[in-house]
Design a protein around this motif. Structure first.
Motif, mmCIF file in Angstrom:
data_model
loop_
_atom_site.group_PDB
_atom_site.id
_atom_site.type_symbol
_atom_site.label_atom_id
_atom_site.label_comp_id
_atom_site.label_asym_id
_atom_site.label_seq_id
_atom_site.Cartn_x
_atom_site.Cartn_y
_atom_site.Cartn_z
ATOM 1 N N HIS A 1 0.837 -1.211 0.000
ATOM 2 C CA HIS A 1 0.000 0.000 0.000
ATOM 3 C C HIS A 1 0.867 1.254 0.000
ATOM 4 O O HIS A 1 0.582 2.223 -0.702
ATOM 5 C CB HIS A 1 -0.930 0.020 1.219
ATOM 6 C CG HIS A 1 -2.062 -0.936 1.149
ATOM 7 N ND1 HIS A 1 -3.212 -0.692 0.442
ATOM 8 C CD2 HIS A 1 -2.213 -2.163 1.696
ATOM 9 C CE1 HIS A 1 -4.036 -1.713 0.559
ATOM 10 N NE2 HIS A 1 -3.447 -2.629 1.318
ATOM 11 N N LEU A 2 1.914 1.204 0.792
ATOM 12 C CA LEU A 2 2.832 2.336 0.890
ATOM 13 C C LEU A 2 3.496 2.623 -0.454
ATOM 14 O O LEU A 2 3.619 3.785 -0.854
ATOM 15 C CB LEU A 2 3.880 2.015 1.951
ATOM 16 C CG LEU A 2 4.690 3.139 2.519
ATOM 17 C CD1 LEU A 2 3.808 4.161 3.196
ATOM 18 C CD2 LEU A 2 5.707 2.584 3.502
ATOM 19 N N CYS A 3 3.903 1.585 -1.150
ATOM 20 C CA CYS A 3 4.543 1.763 -2.462
ATOM 21 C C CYS A 3 3.602 2.446 -3.449
ATOM 22 O O CYS A 3 4.027 3.323 -4.209
ATOM 23 C CB CYS A 3 4.999 0.415 -3.018
ATOM 24 S SG CYS A 3 6.416 -0.267 -2.152
ATOM 25 N N LEU B 1 8.246 -2.792 -4.296
ATOM 26 C CA LEU B 1 9.351 -1.860 -4.076
ATOM 27 C C LEU B 1 10.154 -1.631 -5.356
ATOM 28 O O LEU B 1 10.552 -0.499 -5.651
ATOM 29 C CB LEU B 1 10.271 -2.375 -2.972
ATOM 30 C CG LEU B 1 9.769 -2.153 -1.550
ATOM 31 C CD1 LEU B 1 10.532 -3.017 -0.563
ATOM 32 C CD2 LEU B 1 9.873 -0.686 -1.177
ATOM 33 N N GLY B 2 10.369 -2.707 -6.122
ATOM 34 C CA GLY B 2 11.077 -2.566 -7.391
ATOM 35 C C GLY B 2 10.340 -1.641 -8.336
ATOM 36 O O GLY B 2 10.944 -0.788 -8.999
ATOM 37 N N GLY B 3 9.033 -1.787 -8.405
ATOM 38 C CA GLY B 3 8.224 -0.898 -9.239
ATOM 39 C C GLY B 3 8.294 0.542 -8.762
ATOM 40 O O GLY B 3 8.354 1.477 -9.571
ATOM 41 N N ALA C 1 14.987 -10.715 -6.045
ATOM 42 C CA ALA C 1 15.302 -10.505 -7.463
ATOM 43 C C ALA C 1 14.463 -9.368 -8.043
ATOM 44 O O ALA C 1 14.985 -8.519 -8.781
ATOM 45 C CB ALA C 1 15.073 -11.792 -8.249
ATOM 46 N N ALA C 2 13.180 -9.325 -7.713
ATOM 47 C CA ALA C 2 12.307 -8.250 -8.208
ATOM 48 C C ALA C 2 12.745 -6.889 -7.665
ATOM 49 O O ALA C 2 12.732 -5.883 -8.383
ATOM 50 C CB ALA C 2 10.857 -8.543 -7.828
ATOM 51 N N LEU C 3 13.151 -6.862 -6.404
ATOM 52 C CA LEU C 3 13.656 -5.629 -5.808
ATOM 53 C C LEU C 3 14.911 -5.163 -6.548
ATOM 54 O O LEU C 3 15.035 -3.995 -6.910
ATOM 55 C CB LEU C 3 13.963 -5.851 -4.323
ATOM 56 C CG LEU C 3 14.695 -4.730 -3.603
ATOM 57 C CD1 LEU C 3 13.868 -3.452 -3.586
ATOM 58 C CD2 LEU C 3 15.045 -5.159 -2.188
ATOM 59 N N PHE C 4 15.827 -6.082 -6.796
ATOM 60 C CA PHE C 4 17.072 -5.712 -7.471
ATOM 61 C C PHE C 4 16.849 -5.325 -8.927
ATOM 62 O O PHE C 4 17.598 -4.505 -9.469
ATOM 63 C CB PHE C 4 18.111 -6.823 -7.344
ATOM 64 C CG PHE C 4 18.771 -6.841 -5.991
ATOM 65 C CD1 PHE C 4 19.634 -5.817 -5.624
ATOM 66 C CD2 PHE C 4 18.507 -7.846 -5.084
ATOM 67 C CE1 PHE C 4 20.235 -5.809 -4.378
ATOM 68 C CE2 PHE C 4 19.104 -7.846 -3.838
ATOM 69 C CZ PHE C 4 19.965 -6.832 -3.479
#
Length: 194
Positions: A108-110, A139-141, A165-168
């Motif tokens: 939600h924060l993102c 977070l990645g988005g 991996a998605a974050l990176f």
């Protein structure tokens, strides 16, 4: 209080509870406040709801919101996301470290932070993130949009596997876009090798 022309509220480490902080909000002209530091108290989502009830215009100039080491948990994280949607994009610094907001609140924060294009510092350390498998993508988005972000603190969470991996991937896109400014990343004490 005033510091070099900027007005702020600083009650860090006062062991305050929600009732006291809610009274401070009612008695303060928040339109002139640029920095709020309520870290290291005993605040819950009730304080965030009280702040949000004042309306987005009351906090239109807010640049820094520090709520580290309180008792926000998941409901407080969602309340902060709602507050951020109301106050607009003037925020430059957000610290929610040590609140155990969890993955769903972070998602939600993102979504709420996407329009905070001036955000330079984000600290979500010690928030029990990375357990659900989707927060890394969220977070990645977000990182793809936050070109002014220079500091990201995600230490002492649970990022691993596909979530990490998605974050990176988001970190990589932020750094290779030519516009990203991220220069300090703390992702220590996670489960990256798992």
């Amino acid at each position: 209080q005033r510091a070099r022309g900027k007005e702020y509220i600083d009650f860090e480490s006062w062991s305050l509870e929600d009732d006291y902080v809610q009274n401070v909000f009612k008695q303060t002209d928040l339109q002139r406040i640029q920095h709020v530091n309520l870290s290291d108290n005993r605040l819950t989502e009730a304080s965030i709801h009280a702040l949000a009830a004042l309306g987005g215009d009351a906090l239109a100039g807010l640049e820094s919101l520090q709520l580290a080491r309180n008792q926000l948990a998941a409901p407080g994280g969602i309340a902060v996301a709602g507050l951020l949607e109301d106050i607009g994009n003037s925020l430059k610094e957000l610290d929610l470290s040590g609140n155990l907001i969890g993955d769903q609140s972070c998602e939600h924060l993102c979504k709420a932070l996407v329009d905070c294009n001036q955000l330079a510092g984000l600290s979500l350390a010690q928030n029990n993130l990375g357990r659900g498998g989707r927060v890394g993508a969220a977070l990645g988005g977000l990182l793809r949009h936050l070109r002014e972000l220079t500091v990201l603190d995600l230490h002492w969470n649970h990022f691993h596997g596909a979530d990490a991996a998605a974050l990176f991937e988001g970190l990589h896109e932020n750094s290779t876009s030519g516009a990203g400014r991220l220069c300090r990343l703390d992702i220590s004490w996670n489960c990256l090798g798992r």
